[in-house]
Motif scaffolding. Structure first.
Motif, PDB file in Angstrom:
ATOM      1  N   ASN A  21       0.823  -1.214   0.000  1.00 42.22           N
ATOM      2  CA  ASN A  21       0.000   0.000   0.000  1.00 42.22           C
ATOM      3  C   ASN A  21       0.859   1.266   0.000  1.00 42.22           C
ATOM      4  O   ASN A  21       0.535   2.247  -0.672  1.00 42.22           O
ATOM      5  CB  ASN A  21      -0.931   0.017   1.218  1.00 42.22           C
ATOM      6  CG  ASN A  21      -2.161  -0.849   0.999  1.00 42.22           C
ATOM      7  OD1 ASN A  21      -2.647  -0.950  -0.138  1.00 42.22           O
ATOM      8  ND2 ASN A  21      -2.660  -1.467   2.052  1.00 42.22           N
ATOM      9  N   ARG A  25       0.738   4.142  -2.836  1.00 44.19           N
ATOM     10  CA  ARG A  25       0.594   5.560  -2.460  1.00 44.19           C
ATOM     11  C   ARG A  25       1.699   6.410  -3.095  1.00 44.19           C
ATOM     12  O   ARG A  25       1.440   7.498  -3.643  1.00 44.19           O
ATOM     13  CB  ARG A  25       0.659   5.654  -0.926  1.00 44.19           C
ATOM     14  CG  ARG A  25       0.722   7.055  -0.359  1.00 44.19           C
ATOM     15  CD  ARG A  25       0.779   6.939   1.158  1.00 44.19           C
ATOM     16  NE  ARG A  25       0.895   8.221   1.819  1.00 44.19           N
ATOM     17  CZ  ARG A  25       2.049   8.791   2.133  1.00 44.19           C
ATOM     18  NH1 ARG A  25       3.201   8.206   1.801  1.00 44.19           N
ATOM     19  NH2 ARG A  25       2.067   9.951   2.757  1.00 44.19           N
ATOM     20  N   VAL A  61      -5.392   7.468  -1.970  1.00 46.29           N
ATOM     21  CA  VAL A  61      -4.390   6.690  -1.233  1.00 46.29           C
ATOM     22  C   VAL A  61      -4.137   7.281   0.159  1.00 46.29           C
ATOM     23  O   VAL A  61      -3.098   7.048   0.775  1.00 46.29           O
ATOM     24  CB  VAL A  61      -3.069   6.573  -2.035  1.00 46.29           C
ATOM     25  CG1 VAL A  61      -3.263   5.661  -3.234  1.00 46.29           C
ATOM     26  CG2 VAL A  61      -2.555   7.933  -2.491  1.00 46.29           C
ATOM     27  N   ILE A  64      -3.360   4.968   3.946  1.00 49.31           N
ATOM     28  CA  ILE A  64      -3.053   3.555   3.646  1.00 49.31           C
ATOM     29  C   ILE A  64      -1.591   3.187   3.912  1.00 49.31           C
ATOM     30  O   ILE A  64      -1.244   2.010   3.875  1.00 49.31           O
ATOM     31  CB  ILE A  64      -3.406   3.162   2.182  1.00 49.31           C
ATOM     32  CG1 ILE A  64      -2.531   3.913   1.160  1.00 49.31           C
ATOM     33  CG2 ILE A  64      -4.891   3.354   1.893  1.00 49.31           C
ATOM     34  CD1 ILE A  64      -2.584   3.306  -0.242  1.00 49.31           C
ATOM     35  N   THR A  70      -3.282  -5.080   0.334  1.00 48.43           N
ATOM     36  CA  THR A  70      -3.180  -4.133  -0.785  1.00 48.43           C
ATOM     37  C   THR A  70      -4.569  -3.643  -1.164  1.00 48.43           C
ATOM     38  O   THR A  70      -5.468  -4.462  -1.406  1.00 48.43           O
ATOM     39  CB  THR A  70      -2.455  -4.736  -2.022  1.00 48.43           C
ATOM     40  OG1 THR A  70      -2.858  -4.002  -3.191  1.00 48.43           O
ATOM     41  CG2 THR A  70      -2.744  -6.199  -2.253  1.00 48.43           C
ATOM     42  N   ILE A  71      -4.732  -2.330  -1.204  1.00 51.30           N
ATOM     43  CA  ILE A  71      -6.062  -1.792  -1.529  1.00 51.30           C
ATOM     44  C   ILE A  71      -6.456  -2.128  -2.969  1.00 51.30           C
ATOM     45  O   ILE A  71      -7.624  -2.098  -3.319  1.00 51.30           O
ATOM     46  CB  ILE A  71      -6.185  -0.254  -1.316  1.00 51.30           C
ATOM     47  CG1 ILE A  71      -5.178   0.509  -2.193  1.00 51.30           C
ATOM     48  CG2 ILE A  71      -6.051   0.118   0.154  1.00 51.30           C
ATOM     49  CD1 ILE A  71      -5.542   1.982  -2.364  1.00 51.30           C
TER      50      ILE A  71
END
Ligand code: F6P
Length: 328
Positions: A21, A25, A61, A64, A70-71
């Motif tokens: 993440n 980002r 993002v 996070i 993981t988004i």
């Protein structure tokens, strides 16, 4: 002439790793900083094939960097290893105008990126994201440090109960074909023995060292076994030891997927942020694309994707000597 990158896609692929993440980002925010459009691709290569992609802004993002998983979700996509799958993926990227790709994943993911970038005019950057640390061309992979620390925390707890009962614990850690999680967590927890796929374990020698310890009443012993070791993991090692030491009180603990979750460590957040930023810079500059970006001796290091998928990390055998000496 190199084409200017204006829209990039970012995806996570293979096993998730803490810090992915933070890398997403960094890619999104660096891309936006340079005026690029950034698209998140959902479930790795599958999202390219299914056209599951969405535009990401800086706000997408927020909050996070500290989250595991993981988004963008992740997957291991068999379809992408077929030419038709890659063609479909390419057409979907083209429709959106995406002309640069950041792939965060392990060696399987890079094999996909390497094939894709050799067939189509979309430059790719690979960022090593795997708890296994099984890739050459980088001193770190995103997620390894967190996974090792999780294993260390768990093994320390096991030592408490092992000590209370005078037990022999066999702890299996992840790593697929790599012994790095076993080596680092084993050294850091004072394990008596570490079994890793990179070096053949002499089972007779292991048994006689346990017998010798038994004689001097050292009954608490921790063996850290990499899941990919020669014997087939913790349960198999336990069977072998039990055959030779029928009186030993043996327990097996398989740490499993807890090693993949949790908040990323500071080191993983740092690596991920630095590499995510570097991926975008590299796509913009255009001269070092189709590489995996790693960190070697604290400097960014670029390994061509075709090389990155062939080479693996080696483990200095001296480490096993150190383990033996320190556990005596
Ligand atoms: O590659 C990361 C990893 O966690 C390995 O250590 C492990 O062998 C594998 O993934 C497990 O994969 P899955 O979650 O698909 O069972």
């Amino acid at each position: 002439m190199k084409k200017k990158v204006t829209k990039i896609g970012v995806l996570t692929s293979g096993g998730d790793a803490p810090g992915m993440n933070a890398a997403i980002r960094a890619v999104v925010r660096t891309g936006n900083y340079y005026g690029l459009e950034v698209f998140g691709i959902v479930r790795g290569y599958q999202g390219m094939i299914d056209n599951d992609m969405y535009k990401m802004e800086n706000r997408s993002v927020a909050n996070i960097i500290q989250r595991g998983g993981t988004i963008l979700k992740t997957a291991r996509c068999k379809e992408f290893f077929e030419p038709e799958g890659r063609k479909k993926a390419y057409e979907n990227l083209k429709k959106l105008g995406i002309n640069g790709l950041v792939v965060i994943g392990g060696d399987g993911s890079f094999r996909g990126a390497q094939k894709f970038s050799s067939e189509f005019d979309i430059p790719c950057i690979g960022l090593p994201g795997t708890i296994d640390k099984d890739m050459a061309g980088t001193d770190f992979t995103i997620g390894f440090d967190t996974a090792v620390n999780t294993a260390v925390e768990a093994i320390d707890k096991i030592r408490d109960t092992a000590d209370a009962h005078d037990r022999l614990f066999i702890i299996e850690v992840m790593g697929r074909d790599s012994g790095y999680i076993a080596l680092h967590s084993g050294v850091a927890t004072g394990a008596e023995n570490i079994l890793i796929p990179e070096h053949k374990t002499d089972i007779e020698e292991l048994i006689s060292s346990l017998q010798e310890k038994e004689k001097r009443k050292k009954l608490v012993n921790l063996l850290v076994v990499a899941e990919g070791d020669d014997f087939g993991g913790g349960n198999e090692v336990a069977k072998l030891v039990k055959q030779k030491l029928p009186n030993a009180d043996i327990k097996v603990c398989i740490l499993g997927h807890i090693q993949r979750g949790g908040a990323p460590s500071c080191l993983d957040r740092l690596i991920a942020s630095r590499l995510g930023y570097a991926a975008v810079e590299t796509l913009i500059q255009g001269d070092k694309v189709n590489t995996m970006i790693g960190i070697v001796n604290n400097q960014l290091h670029y390994t061509p994707l075709d090389q990155a998928v062939k080479e693996t990390q080696t483990i200095d055998p001296e480490w096993l000597k150190i383990v033996k000496i320190l556990a005596s």
